[in-house]
Design an enzyme around this catalytic site. Structure first.
Site: not given
Ligand SMILES: Cc1ncc(COP(=O)(O)O)c(C=O)c1O
Length: 392
Positions: A132, A217, A246
């Site tokens: 994700f 990430d 986050k």
């Molecule tokens: C691992 C990871 N990458 C990217 C994102 C996307 O972040 P945002 O919702 O701030 O765009 C999330 C959000 O849950 C995430 O857990």
């Protein structure tokens, strides 16, 4: 709040009826004055809990001084936060933005720029099944969420997928078009699945040998969530690019792309955004990282994580459930069968907020400063819910 106000919000999620009006630490309060013990914390966002004094003070002080001067000018909090991130990581330069997806878009663009400049036009980024990375078009394409396969077609091309943990599959996907490999050190939405240290080291060795950058990430795993400041530190390997979101803002919209000098090839005009690196958000980021770096803070995250893990393991044994996995205060309890959404609903009715990223799984992402008593309170309530609502 009136029905028509709610109807004016675009419906992009199924939301419960509660309307939250205030919060403090691990607790949220709804419109009727009812209190909820919050083990979701905005999906691992409020790392210091709701409305911590460090955050509200930084916001108020900075708001009174300078909110926004345009990303075309330097500002002091952005420079200070970049320096704090660089001094405490293996990276050399930082770009600030407003969401995790935007940070990942930046990482994807940086890798494509690097591929165009140094690898004969390489543009593919190898990502992983069930990953994700966000909800913009490119980050949805980079994600490996099966439910998204047919959504918003056509996808952005150039994201071949490997099974998570399969080094040979990654090796076989690397070719002349490859600009980077990108992974979450713990796959969060997929079900809190940590990469093994062997896999992390294997990826590092492989990408180095084949001459492509490695991107982590850390939007969910960064900022102390796993008990280290950054999740990659758990394995001891050092990536080339990292994204944060986050917890970086402790609840305000702030994200970052960090990279080593060797891959920092953006030129003026390649990347930017109106709100990027604004002093109001980056001042909060400074307050958050300073709190996480205070002596003993991360040790305490590790201790609390072990305490929560032990409690969950005891519940699992008592109720005949599955594995407890994760790192630090990013933990999951596998229920074995698909009754997590029911439990989440019943828990909320009893004043406890939980999250289930998959139908068979509960995920726990409390504030990093959650107390042992709050963990006990959550475990006690979960214990009674598990007993009352057992679905076989
Ligand atoms: C691992 C990871 N990458 C990217 C994102 C996307 O972040 P945002 O919702 O701030 O765009 C999330 C959000 O849950 C995430 O857990």
């Amino acid at each position: 709040m009136h029905r028509e106000d709610i109807n004016a919000l675009m419906k992009v999620a199924e939301r419960p009826p509660q309307v939250f009006v205030s919060g403090s630490g691990s607790w949220l309060v709804d419109q009727t004055g009812r209190r909820y013990l919050d083990f979701v914390q905005g999906w691992a966002v409020n790392c210091l809990g709701h409305c911590p004094p460090e955050l509200t003070r930084a916001l108020a002080d900075q708001a009174a001084r300078l909110v926004n001067c345009s990303p075309a000018f330097f500002n002091e909090p952005a420079a200070r936060l970049a320096q704090l991130l660089v001094a405490n990581s293996c990276f050399d330069q930082v770009f600030f933005c407003n969401s995790g997806a935007e940070a990942n878009e930046g990482a994807i663009k940086l890798a494509r720029k690097w591929g165009a400049k140094y690898r004969g036009g390489a543009f593919e980024i190898i990502t992983f099944a069930n990953a994700f990375h966000g909800r913009t078009l490119a980050t949805m394409s980079a994600s490996g969420k099966p439910q998204w396969n047919q959504l918003f077609e056509p996808k952005v091309p150039g994201f071949p997928k490997a099974p998570f943990g399969d080094l040979e599959a990654v090796a076989s996907l690397i070719n002349a078009r490859t600009a980077a490999v990108m992974l979450e050190p713990v796959q969060g939405e997929a079900g809190v699945i940590p990469a093994t240290p062997e896999f992390m080291h294997g990826l590092r060795a492989l990408t180095r040998e084949r001459g492509v950058p490695l991107i982590v990430d850390e939007i969910q795993t960064g900022m102390g969530r796993t008990g280290k400041l950054f999740g990659y530190e758990q394995s001891g390997m050092e990536p080339d690019i990292m994204t944060l979101g986050k917890g970086l803002g402790g609840g305000v919209p702030l994200a970052a792309l960090a990279a080593r000098d060797a891959v920092c090839c953006f030129e003026p005009g390649d990347q930017g955004g109106t709100f990027n690196g604004n002093p109001l958000m980056t001042a909060v980021g400074c307050a958050v990282i300073e709190a996480l770096l205070a002596p003993g803070f991360l040790d305490e995250v590790v201790r609390k994580g072990e305490y929560l893990r032990l409690g969950l393991e005891q519940l699992s044994a008592k109720h005949g459930l599955g594995e407890v996995r994760g790192q630090g205060l990013l933990l999951a309890l596998d229920l074995g069968t698909d009754w997590a959404p029911l439990l989440v609903e019943r828990a909320r009715e009893r004043g406890l907020l939980l999250n289930s990223p998959r139908p068979h799984l509960l995920r726990f992402m409390p504030a990093l400063n959650v107390s042992a008593a709050e963990i006990d309170g959550m475990l006690e309530l979960l214990d009674s819910l598990l007993g009352e609502h057992r679905v076989r």
